[in-house]
Every structure is written in C-alpha cells, then in structure tokens.
Enzyme design. Structure first.
Site, short mmCIF file in Angstrom:
data_model
loop_
_atom_site.label_atom_id
_atom_site.label_comp_id
_atom_site.label_asym_id
_atom_site.label_seq_id
_atom_site.Cartn_x
_atom_site.Cartn_y
_atom_site.Cartn_z
N HIS A 148 62.04 24.83 18.92
CA HIS A 148 61.57 23.46 18.64
C HIS A 148 61.99 22.48 19.74
CE1 HIS A 148 60.29 24.24 14.40
NE2 HIS A 148 61.23 25.17 14.47
N ASN A 152 58.26 22.96 8.26
CA ASN A 152 57.20 23.34 9.20
C ASN A 152 55.85 22.94 8.65
OD1 ASN A 152 58.86 24.52 11.14
ND2 ASN A 152 58.61 26.60 10.34
N HIS A 167 69.53 19.21 9.81
CA HIS A 167 70.24 20.34 9.21
C HIS A 167 69.84 20.46 7.73
CE1 HIS A 167 73.15 23.15 8.02
NE2 HIS A 167 74.20 22.38 7.88
#
Ligand code: HDE
Length: 678
Positions: free
Chosen positions: A72, A145, A336
C-alpha cells in the site's frame, strides 16, 4: 471572475499563506541573509566546513525520505467527518456509534497494494480504503480494501503472498502488476485464493475513481454492548456515486497519460466542493447464529451474502478537506486494525489476529521508532496518558517523578479506568483448544463462493474476468504456471477455464466444477447507482461553432452536476457564431480521450483535415471504451462516417432539448457494453 478562476486564485493564496511575511532562518532560529551560495574560500574556491547553513540544509535533504510502506505504498488521502443516522446502543457502547449529535473527524487513505510509492495508479490491483475515526474515546481505524475477501486465510502466509506479488527479485520486473509468474504460481499453489482472484480480475480492480468504489473491513469484528453481549460484524462503505470502473485498455493508457489519475480526481473533486460521500454499512450476526451459514463466518475468503445478512446503513462519511502536506499526513499516517475503542472488539479470524501484530510493528521501521502516535496526523483528539516514556523522536515533555504503575508518589496516576467509566474491557469469549498449526475443517471449501461470485456476474463482468486472466497468464513465461491456473479455474467454471485455455493455446482442462447455482446479485457492479455527478465530459469544438446549441448543452451538463472541459485548436477564448465565448481547457496535446467519461462532438467550420482526423480518433477511442458519445452538426457526420451512429449510448438527436436530456442520461449510465465494436 469565473468559478474555476476564483478557485485557482483562492488555492494559490492558501498554498502560499503559511510562508507569507516570514523571515528565513536556520532550524535553530538564526536569521539568514543569503541562501543561494555556499561559503567558499574565494569565489572560485572550495566550500568551507564551517558553513553551518550549508551543512544543515544538505543534511536535512539527505534524510528527507522514509521507507515506503511494505504494501500500500502508493496512496492518497483526505480529511472528513462521520455522522451517525441512529444510535446503535443495542449493539455497541462506542460513543461515535451511539451519539447521533456527534460529528467525528476522520482521515481516509486510499491506496494500491503492490506498486511502490511512485507507481502508476491504474494498475490492476486491490485498493486499500483505510479510515481513522478520531473519536472522543480514542482512535478507531477501519483498515479495509475495496474487495470484501482476501487471498489467504492465515496471516502467516502474508509474506509469501506479498513476495509473490511484488516485482520478481532477480530483475525487479514488473512494477505494480500481478501479470507475472511468481504471483500466478502462488495463486495456483494456494487455492484458498480462488474467490479473491476472481474479484481481483473483475473490473473492481481498475476503479474509475476512489470516489466510486465500495470499501470493506474484510475481517470479522465484534460489537459489544452495555450488557457485555457481543455481535459479529462486518463493515462496509457504500459510495454515493455507485461502483464504477474503467476498461483494461483504457486503464493501461491512463497510466501513461496521467499516472496521478486517481489522486488528481479526489483532490479536484474536493477542491471543487464536490465532497465525497460514503455510507457506513454493517452486517451484524447474532452470536447464536455463528454456525448457521454454509461457510465459516471467521473465514476471510468468504463474503456474508448481502441477501442473507443485509447491510444496515448506519451513518455517512464525507470527505471534505484535502491534505495540506502529503508527507506529513498521507505518508506519516499509521493505521492499525488494532486501534479500537470500547464497544468494538476482534473475532478469532486468523487473518485479523495476525494483522493485529503487524501494523504497529511495521511503523517502527517506517516511522523510525515507537513514538509515531505523537505525529500530528496520528494523535487522538482525546487526552492520552500512560507510563510509556522516551524513545526515538519523543515529542512530549512528561513532567513528574514517577513513570510506573503502581505508584504512591503520584497517588497511582495515571489511573486505570473501570469499564463502567469507559475503560476498555476485552470481550470475555470462552476459548479452549489444543495448540495446533492447522486449518480449520470449516475453512477448507475454497470454491463454493468463487462459483457463487462467478454466477452473479453480468455478461460484461464475466468477459472482463476472462480477458483479464488471459492477459495476466499471457504475460507469464512458464507454461506450467499457466496450466496449473487453468486447472484451478476449472474448479470454478468450465466456460471460464476453456476460454482462458483456448486463448493460451492449452488443452481444455479436465476438472468438472461443482454444480452450484447460488447467486448474490449484490456482488455485481451492474446493479449499482448511476449518476452523472462529477462525470468529466470532453467537448470538441472550434472557432465559429454553433453558440446557441452548445450553450444549451453546457448549461444542461452543469445542472446535472457533470463537468465539461473544452477541447479546441488552441487554448484561450473560442468564439461561437453568435458571439458566445468559451474558454478552451485543452488541445489534443494536453488532454486525451481516456481521461474523460464521455465526449460531446460539435466541430466548427474551417477545420483542417488533420484536426478532424484527431477529433475522430479521440471520439472513436471513447466509443471503443464503451463511453457515451453525443454529437451535433459536423460531429454527427463524423460519427456516421465512422459507423458509430445508432449504437447504444451514441446520441445524435436534432432536437436540442431531447439531445441534452438523452446525453445526460447516457453519461449517468457510464458505459454501454452491448455496443458493437466497429
Ligand atoms: Fe494490510 N498491511 N496486512 N491488509 N493493509 C499494511 O501496514 C498486513 C490486509 C491494508 O493507507 C501494512 O502501515 C498483514 C487485509 C491497508 O496506510 C502492514 C496482513 C486488508 C493498508 C500490513 C494484511 C489490509 C495496509 C503496510 C495479512 C483489508 C494501508 C504499511 C494478515 C482488510 C494503510 C502499514 C494505509 C497496510 C500488514 C492483510 C488492508 C505491513 C500482515 C486483509 C488498507 O502492516
């Protein structure tokens, strides 16, 4: 001043505002009288060691780069806010999901996965969609995603997947692309990837815009309410503008014509005041129903079909502010999945469990130590205190004598907080078992949902997948890799496997896919929202064009919320036959058909043959990419000559009013895949 011009002026002022009226100093505050020449012994002599200004400037420059993200790396971000529609206190205690009066600030970063930081944005790839909610109870990160499943089931295989996907180590080729042997060798030898690979080869992996894709948390999380009761949950983002993609030939060309296509699209939409909206959706399963599905709800290679577990839309995210500094915000943000707030907890999804370790760990290298939470973009908006101290890049000056718990010197502060007062309490799930390295029996079916996905695709989507796999395998060098993949595909669909085999000159595969007829219409992009808003329309015209008509059509485009950009023989003012004037944004040198959603061809008298050729090529390319094409006057003749007239999405009515309406409708429809390619 025109809207566009005043926006540009306003931008310019904003961009330079910070530096206005400031004096230049060293980083230590010494004012500088000169910044162009290093200190030398004589005008033509060597530079002197004592030149502290030179040393500071160059040293800083030498260390300006930080490691890019392991995956990413290529991404772009925007600030926004989240508003809740109705309280979800039945499911969770999280305040941003229970208090409808709150507007929670957010930061969202979109990304590709495989390519490095400078790679082109229209690679065929999964897109990351990560949002940080700065809630009053701490940061909650939804790190998702644009595809709802994943390649693997267990996090321990992530390094293998990424090694296979990244450029091959011996030659560093190809950049940002999965069309190579190691990736497909991994796929064929790790068949849990069957479902995901169909998504990745579908149009979803070349989105039209970050603003036009769905987002998915992928992993199963848990919501926990006041009574301590848990519900399993999957998170979704639903774009207001629907889910839309490009076609492959176009995507490849966009990468050359504008490698920043997606970031520019997001940036410009926000600058133009076209704020970007996504609804947050939740799929919620009562824990009692955990085992009532024909798949394991903890398996990240499975969707929870929306027809079986409806998506409840609970709030809205609006991206409304661009970053001020790409490094400080987009590069330094650290997401995270383990950043949760009370009322949100984890499931035992083995992919999620591994992610919980990885995301903090990776920042230690990328952001240079354990204090990355102090970087402005990562700081919670609520106060945070503990006994963690020191380390690289520590910013906080902690006062006081004690930095340990328990203590008596500070009356045992900072104190822990009981759950009733908002302290995080882990969900008390009962777990027991043998220590094993194994895959659960319930995770062993790799093909049922791949087949369901295939069954749910429209004809166009199926065609896209077939060609995408043929392209990717066609780029692989090893026949054995191609054969293994075709063999794997035959477990999904005989039609798909035979098509690919035929394209590659291989024998038809022998396996027979299971006869599964289940579908989930929600999986197909064919059923998405259609809107003309923010669509970019190229208008091809030249001096002396029909002013009355073009003005009418441009007004219609504007009213529909779409954006017209004028192409002409030169930049600057172009006059119509009735004195009406437009400003040309592009010539065929600066713009290209692939960067637009639709074309409106007008023409004009006295055009050179070479200009006409270019205009026809431009239009034909849009046509070949299934885009709406509208034409009047000369434009109509050009379409006729090229055999495009009368095809779906080609609008050539003589009646101005109906032309405008039909053209906008066509623009909203995005693409016309049932068109004959002539
Ligand atoms: Fe990530 N992932 N990931 N991932 N991921 C990272 O964290 C990882 C996975 C996702 O814009 C890294 O800060 C493991 C699934 C996004 O900054 C790293 C596994 C999903 C982003 C990492 C996964 C994601 C990352 C690299 C397998 C969708 C970009 C840099 C268990 C739900 C966030 C970083 C941004 C980034 C690890 C799988 C989404 C290395 C071990 C599944 C959107 O920590």
């Amino acid at each position: 001043m025109s809207d566009k011009k005043s926006r540009k002026q306003e931008q310019l002022e904003r961009f330079t505002a910070d530096d206005r009226d400031k004096e230049m100093t060293t980083n230590h505050g010494t004012k500088l009288s000169e910044d162009e020449f290093s200190l030398k012994a004589g005008e033509r002599g060597p530079t002197l060691m004592e030149d502290f200004h030179f040393r500071e400037k160059i040293t800083h420059f030498d260390h300006e780069r930080i490691p890019e993200r392991a995956v990413h790396a290529r991404g772009y971000s925007a600030h926004g806010e989240f508003e809740l529609y109705e309280s979800l206190e039945q499911y969770t205690t999280a305040d941003f999901l229970t208090d409808t009066s709150k507007k929670t600030p957010t930061f969202t970063r979109f990304s590709t996965v495989a390519g490095s930081k400078g790679s082109a944005e229209l690679a065929r790839d999964v897109r990351g969609f990560a949002t940080k909610f700065y809630t009053e109870e701490g940061n909650f990160d939804l790190v998702g995603n644009n595809i709802p499943v994943f390649f693997i089931q267990d996090a321990i295989k992530f390094p293998d997947l990424v090694h296979a996907l990244k450029p091959e180590p011996h030659n560093g080729i190809p950049q940002a692309a999965s069309a190579h042997d190691t990736f497909w060798d991994f796929i064929a030898n790790n068949q849990e990837s069957a479902h995901m690979i169909l998504w990745a080869m579908s149009p979803r992996s070349i989105p039209r815009s970050f603003r036009m894709m769905e987002g998915f948390g992928v992993n199963t999380f848990r919501l926990v309410n006041k009574e301590g009761k848990g519900h399993l949950v999957k998170f979704h983002w639903k774009p207001k503008l629907g889910v839309h993609s490009l076609v492959w030939d176009e995507a490849q060309k966009v990468n050359g014509k504008n490698p920043d296509f997606h970031r520019a699209d997001l940036y410009e939409a926000i600058e133009n005041g076209d704020f970007v909206e996504f609804e947050l959706g939740l799929q919620i399963i009562d824990e009692g129903d955990e085992h009532s599905f024909d798949f394991d709800v903890l398996d990240p290679t499975k969707v929870w079909p929306e027809e079986e577990v409806p998506v409840k839309r609970v709030g809205k995210l609006t991206l409304n502010r661009n970053v001020d500094n790409v490094f400080a915000e987009n590069e330094q943000v650290a997401f995270h999945p383990g950043h949760v707030v009370p009322g949100i907890d984890f499931s035992n999804d083995p992919l999620l469990q591994g992610r919980l370790f990885s995301y903090t760990d990776t920042q230690l290298t990328r952001l240079g130590g354990p204090n990355f939470h102090e970087i402005p973009i990562n700081r919670p908006v609520c106060p945070f205190h503990n006994n963690q101290r020191d380390g690289m890049h520590r910013m906080t000056i902690n006062r006081g004598q004690s930095s340990y718990h328990n203590n008596s010197l500070a009356d045992n502060h900072p104190r822990t907080v009981p759950p009733e007062e908002g302290g995080f309490e882990h969900y008390q799930e009962k777990v027991e078992g043998e220590k094993v390295r194994a895959r659960s029996e319930s995770f062993k079916d790799h093909f049922s949902q791949a087949i369901m996905f295939w069954n749910s695709m429209s004809e166009h989507e199926k065609g896209h997948i077939k060609d995408a796999i043929s392209f990717e395998l066609g780029k692989c060098q090893q026949t054995a890799v191609r054969e293994q993949v075709v063999d794997m595909l035959s477990n999904i669909s005989g039609d798909l496997a035979s098509y690919v085999a035929d394209n590659l000159g291989l024998a038809a595969p022998q396996n027979q896919a299971e006869n599964i007829t289940k579908t989930s219409p929600a999986l197909s992009m064919a059923n998405t929202v259609q809107s003309p808003e923010t669509r970019k329309i190229a208008v091809l015209l030249a001096e002396g064009f029909n002013g009355e008509e073009v003005q009418g059509v441009l007004d219609g485009i504007d009213k529909a919320g779409a954006d017209a950009e004028i192409f002409s023989t030169k930049l600057g003012k172009i006059k119509a036959d009735n004195g009406y004037t437009v400003e040309a944004d592009h010539t065929f040198l600066t713009g290209d058909s692939v960067l637009f959603d639709a074309v409106y061809v007008v023409g004009g008298p006295d055009l050179s043959e070479s200009y006409k050729m270019k205009a026809k090529y431009f239009t034909k390319e849009a046509y070949m990419h299934f885009k709406p094409v509208g034409a009047t006057h000369d434009g109509k003749d050009w379409l006729e000559e090229a055999g495009m007239s009368g095809q779906p999405g080609v609008i050539t009515s003589d009646d101005l009013e109906s032309f405008g309406e039909d053209f906008i409708k066509a623009v909203a429809a995005h693409r016309f895949f049932d068109r004959e390619l002539v």
